[in-house]
Design a protein around this motif. Sequence first.
Motif, short mmCIF file in Angstrom:
data_model
loop_
_atom_site.label_atom_id
_atom_site.label_comp_id
_atom_site.label_asym_id
_atom_site.label_seq_id
_atom_site.Cartn_x
_atom_site.Cartn_y
_atom_site.Cartn_z
N SER A 98 0.82 -1.20 0.00
CA SER A 98 0.00 0.00 0.00
C SER A 98 0.87 1.27 0.00
O SER A 98 0.55 2.26 -0.65
CB SER A 98 -0.93 -0.03 1.22
OG SER A 98 -1.77 1.10 1.24
N ASP A 99 2.00 1.22 0.72
CA ASP A 99 2.92 2.36 0.72
C ASP A 99 3.53 2.57 -0.66
O ASP A 99 3.69 3.71 -1.11
CB ASP A 99 4.03 2.15 1.76
CG ASP A 99 3.56 2.48 3.16
OD1 ASP A 99 2.78 3.44 3.33
OD2 ASP A 99 3.98 1.79 4.09
N LEU A 100 3.86 1.49 -1.35
CA LEU A 100 4.39 1.64 -2.72
C LEU A 100 3.32 2.19 -3.65
O LEU A 100 3.61 3.02 -4.53
CB LEU A 100 4.90 0.30 -3.26
CG LEU A 100 6.21 -0.23 -2.68
CD1 LEU A 100 6.71 -1.39 -3.54
CD2 LEU A 100 7.28 0.85 -2.59
N ARG A 154 4.14 12.15 -4.59
CA ARG A 154 4.64 12.62 -3.30
C ARG A 154 3.50 13.23 -2.49
O ARG A 154 2.47 13.62 -3.02
CB ARG A 154 5.72 13.70 -3.53
CG ARG A 154 6.89 13.24 -4.42
CD ARG A 154 7.98 12.60 -3.62
NE ARG A 154 8.44 13.50 -2.57
CZ ARG A 154 9.43 14.38 -2.72
NH1 ARG A 154 10.06 14.51 -3.88
NH2 ARG A 154 9.79 15.16 -1.71
N ARG A 155 3.73 13.34 -1.18
CA ARG A 155 2.73 14.00 -0.33
C ARG A 155 2.76 15.52 -0.55
O ARG A 155 1.80 16.21 -0.23
CB ARG A 155 3.04 13.73 1.14
CG ARG A 155 2.94 12.26 1.51
CD ARG A 155 3.31 12.04 2.96
NE ARG A 155 3.16 10.64 3.34
CZ ARG A 155 3.34 10.17 4.56
NH1 ARG A 155 3.70 11.00 5.54
NH2 ARG A 155 3.16 8.89 4.83
N SER A 156 3.86 16.00 -1.08
CA SER A 156 4.10 17.45 -1.09
C SER A 156 3.61 18.16 -2.35
O SER A 156 3.85 19.34 -2.51
CB SER A 156 5.60 17.69 -0.93
OG SER A 156 6.31 17.00 -1.95
N ILE A 162 -1.25 9.68 -0.82
CA ILE A 162 -0.84 9.00 0.41
C ILE A 162 -1.75 7.79 0.54
O ILE A 162 -2.85 7.78 -0.02
CB ILE A 162 -0.98 9.94 1.63
CG1 ILE A 162 -0.29 9.35 2.87
CG2 ILE A 162 -2.44 10.26 1.94
CD1 ILE A 162 -0.12 10.38 4.02
N ASP A 163 -1.30 6.75 1.26
CA ASP A 163 -2.25 5.66 1.53
C ASP A 163 -2.85 5.86 2.92
O ASP A 163 -2.24 6.47 3.80
CB ASP A 163 -1.59 4.28 1.38
CG ASP A 163 -0.59 3.98 2.48
OD1 ASP A 163 0.25 4.86 2.78
OD2 ASP A 163 -0.63 2.87 3.03
N LEU A 164 -4.08 5.39 3.09
CA LEU A 164 -4.82 5.64 4.32
C LEU A 164 -4.60 4.50 5.30
O LEU A 164 -5.27 3.48 5.24
CB LEU A 164 -6.31 5.81 4.01
CG LEU A 164 -6.66 7.00 3.11
CD1 LEU A 164 -8.14 7.03 2.81
CD2 LEU A 164 -6.20 8.31 3.74
N SER A 165 -3.62 4.68 6.19
CA SER A 165 -3.37 3.68 7.21
C SER A 165 -3.84 4.15 8.58
O SER A 165 -4.26 3.36 9.40
CB SER A 165 -1.88 3.33 7.25
OG SER A 165 -1.10 4.49 7.40
N ASP A 166 -3.77 5.44 8.82
CA ASP A 166 -4.09 5.98 10.16
C ASP A 166 -5.41 6.75 10.20
O ASP A 166 -5.70 7.41 11.19
CB ASP A 166 -2.96 6.89 10.64
CG ASP A 166 -1.66 6.12 10.80
OD1 ASP A 166 -1.72 4.90 11.01
OD2 ASP A 166 -0.59 6.74 10.71
#
Length: 333
Positions: free
Chosen positions: A78-80, A149-151, A212-216
């Motif tokens: 998921s991060d990739l 990227r997140r940015s 971004i992936d939704l983990s939190d």
Amino acid sequence: MKQPSPLSEFDLISRYFANLTASRGDVLLGIGDDAALLEVPPGMALAVSIDTLVAGVHFFADVSPESLGHKSLAVNLSDLAAMGAEPVWATLALTLPEANPSWLEAFVRGFSRLAAIHGVALVGGDTTRGPLSITVQIHGFVPVGQALRRSGARVGDRIYVTGSLGEAALALKRLQAGAGEGLSVELRQRLEMPQPRIEAGLSLRSLANSAIDLSDGLQADLGHILAASGVGARIRLQQLPLCSTVMDWIAKTGEWDQVLAGGDDYELCFTAAADRHDEIQQLSQKLNLAMSHIGEVESMPGLRVIKPDGQPWLATKRGFDHFATPGSGVSDG
Ligand SMILES: [Mg+2]
């Protein structure tokens, strides 16, 4: 200091893995020597991410080992996906209280099935005796300069999420309350067998400005995009993609926290320029994966969450943070 003896079973496990995960030409030397030798193609950046899952913190100690094998790889994939990277190699460090062959076989099955689907080769591993914990490091390729990227979020971007939200958090809530028997297979799978959005991530490289992936939880993870991009945003609760079970639950309890801060969704949240909307809809149809427009990026810092009645919703709970909220994880009691 004397180290606990490694489990002799790892030789067998690694051989079993080697047969079941993909074999790849870029693995010059896989499991079996002191180190693997791996080749990154010219023009590619290597995307690397690592995650540890600990019994009693990230999962119930009695969870099905097959699910655990799947999930330990899925959270890394998921991060990739969130970077727009193509997964290629994984390494695995297993700490086990005992070598239970049927547990290990089921774990390997869950891990290997998902690895094969995404063409991932297991290139190294380590096994130690101790409290159950699983660490997977994943490696992926992304053309230099093309990673998501997140940015990259810009004022005026639309904000999207893939799939649907809140089911994993609802499943966890029911399991924690001891109401696991009444849990539907679908809901349980959303918690235990998340499907990493690799295809979506690869296609979004040319469409999205940030991801971004939704983990939190949506609130915390979208917050990371906003902070990294130096922008703010507005999202509308009635546009969040929810299945009927979660919708019924919200209607009954009004607990939007469950959806906004529950975590474990493993969907992608991304932003894209408004004029890419039609292409995003086409991609959604092609992948048979919902991509829901939930709000917009704004210049005013902070995240504004708007209720169906037009009033602002006020957060009562933050996204899951293992260090900020000790003891709030899953109990292995
Ligand atoms: Mg992530």
